[in-house]
Design a protein around this motif. Structure first.
Motif, PDB file in Angstrom:
ATOM      1  N   GLN A  19      38.356  40.706  69.350  1.00 41.24           N
ATOM      2  CA  GLN A  19      38.020  39.846  70.467  1.00 41.24           C
ATOM      3  C   GLN A  19      37.887  38.430  69.955  1.00 41.24           C
ATOM      4  N   ASN A  20      38.701  37.551  70.460  1.00 37.71           N
ATOM      5  CA  ASN A  20      38.734  36.189  69.958  1.00 37.71           C
ATOM      6  C   ASN A  20      38.328  35.222  71.061  1.00 37.71           C
ATOM      7  N   GLU A  21      37.070  35.344  71.531  1.00 39.38           N
ATOM      8  CA  GLU A  21      36.596  34.513  72.618  1.00 39.38           C
ATOM      9  C   GLU A  21      36.410  33.057  72.192  1.00 39.38           C
ATOM     10  N   THR A  22      35.986  32.830  70.963  1.00 39.88           N
ATOM     11  CA  THR A  22      35.664  31.476  70.523  1.00 39.88           C
ATOM     12  C   THR A  22      36.817  30.809  69.804  1.00 39.88           C
ATOM     13  N   GLY A  23      37.845  31.567  69.428  1.00 41.52           N
ATOM     14  CA  GLY A  23      38.973  30.989  68.720  1.00 41.52           C
ATOM     15  C   GLY A  23      38.729  30.844  67.227  1.00 41.52           C
ATOM     16  N   THR A  24      37.597  31.326  66.720  1.00 39.69           N
ATOM     17  CA  THR A  24      37.278  31.134  65.313  1.00 39.69           C
ATOM     18  C   THR A  24      37.729  32.297  64.445  1.00 39.69           C
ATOM     19  N   ILE A 100      36.006  42.920  57.583  1.00 41.02           N
ATOM     20  CA  ILE A 100      36.084  43.723  58.809  1.00 41.02           C
ATOM     21  C   ILE A 100      35.675  42.886  60.017  1.00 41.02           C
ATOM     22  N   GLN A 101      34.624  42.110  59.860  1.00 39.59           N
ATOM     23  CA  GLN A 101      34.112  41.271  60.946  1.00 39.59           C
ATOM     24  C   GLN A 101      33.961  39.863  60.416  1.00 39.59           C
ATOM     25  N   PHE A 102      34.694  38.924  61.013  1.00 40.26           N
ATOM     26  CA  PHE A 102      34.608  37.536  60.570  1.00 40.26           C
ATOM     27  C   PHE A 102      33.796  36.744  61.574  1.00 40.26           C
ATOM     28  N   GLY A 103      32.828  35.995  61.083  1.00 38.30           N
ATOM     29  CA  GLY A 103      31.989  35.165  61.943  1.00 38.30           C
ATOM     30  C   GLY A 103      30.951  34.468  61.095  1.00 38.30           C
ATOM     31  N   ALA A 104      29.900  33.975  61.742  1.00 39.62           N
ATOM     32  CA  ALA A 104      28.819  33.307  61.026  1.00 39.62           C
ATOM     33  C   ALA A 104      28.266  34.221  59.937  1.00 39.62           C
ATOM     34  N   VAL A 105      28.185  35.504  60.265  1.00 39.42           N
ATOM     35  CA  VAL A 105      27.847  36.521  59.269  1.00 39.42           C
ATOM     36  C   VAL A 105      29.061  37.433  59.168  1.00 39.42           C
ATOM     37  N   TYR A 172      24.690  46.273  65.010  1.00 38.24           N
ATOM     38  CA  TYR A 172      24.962  45.836  66.382  1.00 38.24           C
ATOM     39  C   TYR A 172      24.370  44.446  66.608  1.00 38.24           C
ATOM     40  N   TYR A 173      23.154  44.222  66.106  1.00 36.16           N
ATOM     41  CA  TYR A 173      22.509  42.924  66.285  1.00 36.16           C
ATOM     42  C   TYR A 173      23.216  41.823  65.484  1.00 36.16           C
ATOM     43  N   ASN A 178      26.743  37.045  65.842  1.00 35.64           N
ATOM     44  CA  ASN A 178      28.023  36.339  65.697  1.00 35.64           C
ATOM     45  C   ASN A 178      28.543  35.853  67.049  1.00 35.64           C
ATOM     46  N   LYS A 179      28.371  36.655  68.091  1.00 28.74           N
ATOM     47  CA  LYS A 179      28.831  36.249  69.417  1.00 28.74           C
ATOM     48  C   LYS A 179      28.025  35.052  69.934  1.00 28.74           C
ATOM     49  N   ARG A 180      26.720  35.085  69.681  1.00 27.35           N
ATOM     50  CA  ARG A 180      25.833  34.049  70.197  1.00 27.35           C
ATOM     51  C   ARG A 180      25.837  32.775  69.343  1.00 27.35           C
ATOM     52  N   ASN A 181      26.277  32.902  68.073  1.00 25.28           N
ATOM     53  CA  ASN A 181      26.239  31.782  67.137  1.00 25.28           C
ATOM     54  C   ASN A 181      27.594  31.632  66.455  1.00 25.28           C
ATOM     55  N   PRO A 182      28.609  31.182  67.184  1.00 22.60           N
ATOM     56  CA  PRO A 182      29.945  31.051  66.582  1.00 22.60           C
ATOM     57  C   PRO A 182      29.966  29.978  65.507  1.00 22.60           C
ATOM     58  N   LEU A 183      30.966  30.055  64.650  1.00 18.55           N
ATOM     59  CA  LEU A 183      31.123  29.049  63.592  1.00 18.55           C
ATOM     60  C   LEU A 183      31.360  27.670  64.168  1.00 18.55           C
TER      61      LEU A 183
END
Length: 183
Positions: A19-24, A100-105, A172-173, A178-183
């Motif tokens: 899911q690439n909602e933020t484009g990051t 596996i999961q790319f984001g702030a964490v 899960y948290y 990551n969803k709430r705090n995008p890069l």
């Protein structure tokens, strides 16, 4: 129970990372040597092919061929992350783990071969990379809690759970973080 939890975590991550909602989450192919390059999606070296030469005196040297056909010699210790054909690999303890999961964490898997008297088998561990602090390590609920605390609303929900439930749901948290705090 532990293998089932591990499979659930991996499946949730694969679903969420698509899911690439933020484009990051879509990064350009290349070699990233700093967090700033990752956040800006601007690798220091854009690559179109790789080759490895092992130098026993000075460690691994990687030769990357960029989009213009120029060769770049890069010392292994300066590489933070490599993206090639969409596959993201993080440099961790002299090896590369698949993200596996790319984001702030960011979460990634490392796999090592274990040799025993009964044979050889592979062991995988789930690790985290906190892009805000640069911390990396084996992922556990104890390591996740200080990260979740940075989001007060999310932490209020997390801390209202019983300790056993926190252990089961911390990943899960992290996904929610990551969803709430995008890069």
């Amino acid at each position: 129970m532990r293998p089932i939890l591990f499979i659930i975590i991996v499946l949730c991550s694969i679903t969420a990372s698509g899911q690439n909602e933020t484009g990051t989450l879509t990064l350009n192919d290349g070699v990233y040597t700093s967090v700033f390059e990752i956040v800006d999606n601007n690798p220091k070296y854009e690559i179109s092919g790789t080759d490895v030469n092992v130098n026993i005196w000075f460690g691994n040297k990687y030769f990357f061929i960029d989009q213009y056909g120029d060769q770049h010699n890069i010392q292994d210790s300066t590489i933070l992350m490599v993206v090639f054909d969409g596959k993201k690999l993080v440099h961790y303890k002299k090896s590369y783990g698949e993200i596996i999961q790319f984001g702030a964490v960011t979460t990634f898997l490392t796999t090592v071969l274990v040799h025993t008297d009964m044979g050889t088998h592979a062991e995988s561990d789930l690790h985290y990379w906190d892009l805000e602090t640069g911390a990396m390590g084996r992922l556990s609920h104890k390591k996740a809690e200080p990260i979740i605390q940075r989001d007060s609303e999310l932490y209020a929900r997390y801390s209202s759970l019983k300790p056993g439930e926190r252990k089961k749901t911390f990943y899960y948290y992290l996904l929610e973080y990551n969803k709430r705090n995008p890069l």
